[in-house]
Design a protein around this motif. Structure first.
Motif, PDB file in Angstrom:
ATOM      1  N   ARG A   1       9.834  16.791  11.282  1.00 43.40           N
ATOM      2  CA  ARG A   1       9.923  18.163  10.784  1.00 43.40           C
ATOM      3  C   ARG A   1       8.576  18.873  10.896  1.00 43.40           C
ATOM      4  N   HIS A   2       7.501  18.189  10.512  1.00 42.05           N
ATOM      5  CA  HIS A   2       6.176  18.810  10.571  1.00 42.05           C
ATOM      6  C   HIS A   2       5.661  18.937  12.006  1.00 42.05           C
ATOM      7  N   ALA A   3       6.095  18.021  12.873  1.00 41.42           N
ATOM      8  CA  ALA A   3       5.674  18.085  14.284  1.00 41.42           C
ATOM      9  C   ALA A   3       6.544  19.030  15.106  1.00 41.42           C
ATOM     10  N   LEU A   4       7.614  19.546  14.469  1.00 35.76           N
ATOM     11  CA  LEU A   4       8.555  20.462  15.135  1.00 35.76           C
ATOM     12  C   LEU A   4       9.223  19.818  16.340  1.00 35.76           C
ATOM     13  N   VAL A   5       9.559  18.539  16.202  1.00 41.66           N
ATOM     14  CA  VAL A   5      10.317  17.815  17.236  1.00 41.66           C
ATOM     15  C   VAL A   5      11.424  17.050  16.535  1.00 41.66           C
ATOM     16  N   SER A   6      12.298  16.429  17.324  1.00 43.29           N
ATOM     17  CA  SER A   6      13.398  15.674  16.734  1.00 43.29           C
ATOM     18  C   SER A   6      12.919  14.301  16.255  1.00 43.29           C
ATOM     19  N   GLU A   7      13.693  13.712  15.341  1.00 42.54           N
ATOM     20  CA  GLU A   7      13.359  12.368  14.853  1.00 42.54           C
ATOM     21  C   GLU A   7      13.387  11.339  15.987  1.00 42.54           C
ATOM     22  N   PRO A   8      14.382  11.382  16.914  1.00 46.29           N
ATOM     23  CA  PRO A   8      14.348  10.438  18.038  1.00 46.29           C
ATOM     24  C   PRO A   8      13.080  10.579  18.897  1.00 46.29           C
TER      25      PRO A   8
ATOM     26  N   GLY B   1       0.810  -1.205   0.000  1.00 50.81           N
ATOM     27  CA  GLY B   1       0.000   0.000   0.000  1.00 50.81           C
ATOM     28  C   GLY B   1       0.846   1.258   0.000  1.00 50.81           C
ATOM     29  N   LEU B   2       0.214   2.360   0.283  1.00 47.99           N
ATOM     30  CA  LEU B   2       0.908   3.633   0.343  1.00 47.99           C
ATOM     31  C   LEU B   2       1.651   3.726   1.668  1.00 47.99           C
ATOM     32  N   ARG B   3       2.938   3.910   1.608  1.00 48.53           N
ATOM     33  CA  ARG B   3       3.727   3.927   2.845  1.00 48.53           C
ATOM     34  C   ARG B   3       3.570   5.260   3.585  1.00 48.53           C
ATOM     35  N   LEU B   4       3.758   5.176   4.885  1.00 46.11           N
ATOM     36  CA  LEU B   4       3.777   6.383   5.701  1.00 46.11           C
ATOM     37  C   LEU B   4       5.031   7.188   5.382  1.00 46.11           C
ATOM     38  N   PRO B   5       5.002   8.493   5.629  1.00 50.72           N
ATOM     39  CA  PRO B   5       6.213   9.289   5.415  1.00 50.72           C
ATOM     40  C   PRO B   5       7.320   8.856   6.373  1.00 50.72           C
ATOM     41  N   ALA B   6       8.542   9.155   5.999  1.00 51.52           N
ATOM     42  CA  ALA B   6       9.675   8.838   6.864  1.00 51.52           C
ATOM     43  C   ALA B   6       9.525   9.574   8.198  1.00 51.52           C
ATOM     44  N   ARG B   7      10.071   8.987   9.235  1.00 52.12           N
ATOM     45  CA  ARG B   7       9.956   9.599  10.562  1.00 52.12           C
ATOM     46  C   ARG B   7      10.593  10.985  10.614  1.00 52.12           C
TER      47      ARG B   7
END
Length: 198
Positions: free
Chosen positions: A44-51, A33-39
């Motif tokens: 970036r959109h949530a304005l927090v770090s990837e970890p 199916g359509l994959r979720l965006p990369a973490r």
């Protein structure tokens, strides 16, 4: 003997690199199916770090699936927008914001319909949202004066399913075809609803 679907059969018969890649794409979509965006993109959109995003998703047993299910629930609570007296136009994506909502919904449908065994929660959420929409369509049919009784048992449900299928198709058409305006989609929907009145 098991026969391949027509699209990959056609592509494999072309014997070109482009067709071979297109066939691979077909099977990839079919499998996952359509994959979720990369973490990192979520971060970036949530304005927090990837970890931080990774930690939050790990905190749930079914983190990414729960995330998509929440998006599905948001669809259920926001569609159709507006008030009943606005009529059928409220069911058609009107502007860029509506089209963005429709695009997210289609992504959820794709995710839910993938063959992955990890998606039953999303699948259930989509089905519940579909039935919620179905009930809203029945109510809109009643407000529009379309008979929902008489004939055979389940007439209202059948008519609502017809309209729902058309709404999904019109949303997809609005996303893909710049010539399909909201007014054109509404005219098609009005005509279809009128044909159910008899």
């Amino acid at each position: 003997m098991h026969q391949l679907p027509r699209i990959p059969r056609h592509l494999s018969s072309r014997e070109s690199t482009l067709s071979s890649l297109a066939e691979s794409l077909y099977w990839t979509i079919n499998a996952s199916g359509l994959r979720l965006p990369a973490r990192r993109d979520l971060a970036r959109h949530a304005l927090v770090s990837e970890p931080t995003i990774s930690r939050r998703l790990r905190a749930w047993a079914d983190g990414e699936e729960r995330l998509v299910a929440r998006l599905v629930l948001a669809r259920q609570r926001t569609y159709p927008p507006g008030y009943a007296e606005e009529g059928w136009s409220r069911w058609i994506p009107q502007d860029d914001a509506d089209l963005q909502d429709a695009r997210a919904w289609l992504a959820c449908l794709t995710f839910a319909s993938s063959g992955e065994p990890m998606h039953p929660v999303v699948r259930q959420a989509v089905c519940e949202t579909w039935w919620h929409e179905h009930d809203e369509v029945v109510r809109q049919l009643v407000r529009s004066g379309v008979p929902t009784t008489g004939g055979h048992e389940g007439e209202a449900s059948l008519r609502a399913e017809i309209v729902q299928s058309l709404l999904l198709g019109l949303s997809l058409r609005r996303l893909l075809d710049p010539d399909c305006t909201a007014q054109h989609a509404e005219a098609l929907l009005d005509r279809a609803v009128a044909s159910l009145g008899g």
